[in-house]
Design an enzyme around this catalytic site. Structure first.
Site, PDB file in Angstrom:
ATOM      1  N   TYR A  69      43.441  80.739 -11.279  1.00 42.37           N
ATOM      2  CA  TYR A  69      44.185  80.013 -10.243  1.00 42.37           C
ATOM      3  C   TYR A  69      43.430  80.083  -8.928  1.00 42.37           C
ATOM      4  O   TYR A  69      42.614  80.987  -8.688  1.00 42.37           O
ATOM      5  CB  TYR A  69      45.602  80.562 -10.086  1.00 42.37           C
ATOM      6  CG  TYR A  69      45.692  81.968  -9.517  1.00 42.37           C
ATOM      7  CD1 TYR A  69      45.810  82.180  -8.139  1.00 42.37           C
ATOM      8  CD2 TYR A  69      45.684  83.085 -10.353  1.00 42.37           C
ATOM      9  CE1 TYR A  69      45.917  83.452  -7.611  1.00 42.37           C
ATOM     10  CE2 TYR A  69      45.792  84.370  -9.834  1.00 42.37           C
ATOM     11  CZ  TYR A  69      45.906  84.543  -8.468  1.00 42.37           C
ATOM     12  OH  TYR A  69      46.002  85.815  -7.950  1.00 42.37           O
ATOM     13  N   CYS A  70      43.693  79.099  -8.061  1.00 42.38           N
ATOM     14  CA  CYS A  70      43.142  79.083  -6.708  1.00 42.38           C
ATOM     15  C   CYS A  70      44.135  78.342  -5.826  1.00 42.38           C
ATOM     16  O   CYS A  70      45.272  78.102  -6.225  1.00 42.38           O
ATOM     17  CB  CYS A  70      41.748  78.447  -6.670  1.00 42.38           C
ATOM     18  SG  CYS A  70      41.721  76.726  -7.222  1.00 42.38           S
ATOM     19  N   THR A  71      43.730  77.956  -4.629  1.00 43.41           N
ATOM     20  CA  THR A  71      44.667  77.363  -3.667  1.00 43.41           C
ATOM     21  C   THR A  71      45.242  76.040  -4.150  1.00 43.41           C
ATOM     22  O   THR A  71      46.455  75.859  -4.217  1.00 43.41           O
ATOM     23  CB  THR A  71      43.971  77.159  -2.316  1.00 43.41           C
ATOM     24  OG1 THR A  71      43.421  78.396  -1.879  1.00 43.41           O
ATOM     25  CG2 THR A  71      44.957  76.646  -1.277  1.00 43.41           C
TER      26      THR A  71
END
Length: 619
Positions: free
Chosen positions: A210-212
């Site tokens: 996951y990331c922003t």
């Protein structure tokens, strides 16, 4: 007019799309005209592989922009993340985040996965499987039962955060019975190295990334999958944390706040929990609005209101961790400001101004103030280019030295081979164009001219002490450096004396021919005679000397290579030539910075930040 009618709601729009762009010029023109006409501010990045956009403005106008973008067929399926928010209240933060202007650029990559141009990039078609926010939450809730239906039976589930350390410090997924991996990287381009170093920790696992907003997971998941067998099951949160928090207003399995790259700074859930802490006192704190930064690497750090002082600088946890001396670097002290940039004159043994006469403070000494010990600076020996001297090289690198003054002290020396003054005669001006006057052969004035030197000279040439000028007998040859292969033994003897009396030096920086000489010193550095010793090399616009006994081989010395990116602006040392020099250095210890300028050392913030990141390894 009613009060509600006067309220204009603002918003921020984020979206990306990996797709082959058929006409870059057309898309560039569209964004330029559309964003300007709607008054949108922010960043638009366009590449052959797609677009990455973060813009802000009036909410209704952002919706108009989305409608216009959808007119392009290849944007079908794009996830437009539109959030309402206040207009920027802090102009300083808005400026830093790029929300006081519109920046539209064509780039090679939407996000730079690696700074190493020799690294073969994965194809985006090999990216991990997208999981919606609901699916992602279900996987975490069931600790992998959903993945078993994807054919991943008996595989352990791990959660991988693809963001930078300052982002993870204020918010992250925390799930019972699921291991969360935080690479603790300064920048996204460091992630491939972390993946390589922890490949055994990832092999055979079901990996949730996951990331922003999702874009960083695309290339990173493809990079993991490109490693082959045992790295097949990679999944990523589609739409990133932002989409997840929209679906799970209470935060779900995400604790803290989601760091965003616009004037909002961070976005939280209804839980309003704080997982960050002040760098100095350790109290709960997660507000980056003060924009406190590490004095060394310039990374954002969390410093609570009570601990902030105007006269204090801060050292982030990564810079503290990389202290090689076993000393805890100060997180609330002032930086050591002293700087030594000694000009050293030529030729060991000459009575006039020996290069060994000026000895700056040894780097092993640590300075203290009010009982707080401060880290030493890195001492770097600087080798100028062909037909230069210590004085003019110091002048040309003044801006570079200023930006690094709190990390390094630079020592400049002249090379031992003096080369003659050269000039090119030109026709005298005349009022009658029909009259052709002969070439002017009068010498330029010698007064006030500093001598010029070289580390390597052309065959059969000799040093000269003649202060008169010589006429250039042929046009400038951009390949002249290939003929300058003599004089190494004299330069090596000279530098051994410099290291003996002026040293020790932590590193050597060379520019152009000085970089070629630095590479040869790296070869000498690996001979255990103790006369030439340093920790790293910085090679700017360099080239390899592979003539006779000067062949390099594969060098183990940690190295930073800085050169033009191949757009033709460095007319003296070509991109491929400097790239070939970098190939002589061990890849695991090599960093490459390409820039858009010519035959110079760049000082733009993005390049200086990466140079600092390299130097931090040795502090």
């Amino acid at each position: 007019m009613a009060e509600t009618e006067r309220v204009v709601e603002h918003g921020v729009l984020l979206y990306y799309k990996y797709v082959e762009v058929p006409d870059l010029a057309q898309l560039l023109s569209f964004y330029d005209s559309n964003c300007k006409s709607l008054g949108l501010l922010g960043r638009v990045r366009i590449a052959r592989e797609g677009v990455n956009v973060t813009v802000g403005g009036k909410l209704s106008l952002l919706e108009e922009h989305i409608a216009a973008v959808k007119s392009f067929n290849f944007f079908e399926g794009t996830d437009f993340k539109l959030a309402s928010c206040n207009s920027p209240l802090d102009n300083r933060i808005a400026t830093e985040c790029g929300f006081t202007s519109l920046s539209i650029r064509v780039v090679k990559e939407l996000v730079t996965l690696s700074s190493n141009p020799l690294l073969k990039l994965p194809t985006i078609s090999n990216a991990g499987k997208h999981l919606s926010a609901v699916e992602f939450n279900s996987v975490l809730q069931n600790a992998g039962s959903l993945l078993e239906n994807e054919g991943s039976q008996s595989k352990k589930l791990v959660l991988l955060d693809a963001r930078n350390i300052y982002e993870t410090r204020i918010g992250k997924f925390q799930t019972p019975n699921v291991e969360t991996l935080d690479p603790k990287i300064r920048q996204y381009s460091d992630l491939p190295s972390w993946i390589d170093d922890h490949s055994e920790q990832l092999r055979g696992k079901s990996i949730l990334m996951y990331c922003t907003g999702g874009i960083r997971c695309e290339m990173a998941s493809a990079y993991i999958r490109s490693k082959g067998a045992g790295f097949d099951d990679v999944f990523q949160l589609y739409g990133g944390i932002q989409r997840y928090l929209e679906y799970f207003a209470d935060g779900g399995f995400f604790n803290g706040k989601n760091f965003v790259f616009d004037h909002r700074i961070s976005v939280g859930s209804s839980k309003m929990d704080i997982i960050g802490s002040c760098l100095l006192c350790g109290s709960p704190f997660d507000n980056y609005s003060s924009r406190c930064r590490c004095a060394y690497c310039r990374m954002l750090v969390l410093v609570c209101d009570s601990c902030q002082k105007d006269d204090m600088d801060y050292v982030c946890e990564l810079c503290q961790k990389h202290d090689k001396e076993g000393m805890l670097l100060p997180s609330n002290g002032r930086r050591y400001e002293a700087e030594s940039t000694a000009d050293v004159s030529p030729v060991v043994g000459k009575k006039e101004s020996s290069p060994l006469s000026h000895q700056p403070t040894p780097s092993s000494e640590l300075h203290s103030e009010n009982g707080v010990r401060y880290p030493k600076k890195l001492r770097i020996l600087c080798l100028h280019g062909f037909r230069q001297n210590a004085s003019n090289f110091k002048g040309r690198t003044a801006s570079f030295a200023k930006k690094l003054k709190n990390m390094v002290e630079l020592t400049y020396i002249d090379a031992p081979h003096e080369v003659p003054f050269l000039y090119r005669p030109r026709s005298a001006e005349t009022s009658d164009d029909s009259l052709k006057s002969p070439l002017q052969h009068s010498h330029p004035p010698s007064e006030g001219c500093r001598r010029k030197y070289a580390w390597l000279v052309a065959q059969k040439s000799s040093s000269t002490m003649d202060r008169d000028w010589q006429i250039v007998d042929e046009p400038f040859d951009p390949l002249q450096y290939q003929q300058q292969t003599d004089g190494f033994d004299e330069s090596l003897t000279y530098l051994k004396a410099v290291f003996s009396v002026q040293g020790p030096f932590d590193g050597v920086l060379g520019f152009s021919q000085g970089a070629a000489m630095t590479a040869l010193l790296c070869r000498q550095h690996e001979i255990p005679d103790g006369e030439i010793s340093f920790k790293f090399a910085i090679l700017c616009s360099g080239f390899a000397i592979n003539s006779g006994g000067l062949k390099l081989g594969l060098l183990q010395c940690p190295s930073l290579h800085i050169f033009g990116n191949g757009q033709g602006k460095d007319r003296q040392i070509g991109h491929n030539v400097s790239l070939e020099l970098s190939s002589h250095f061990e890849p695991s210890g090599r960093m490459i910075i390409e820039h858009e300028s010519g035959h110079i050392i760049p000082t733009q913030p993005e390049h200086i930040d990466r140079i600092k990141a390299f130097l931090l390894r040795f502090l």
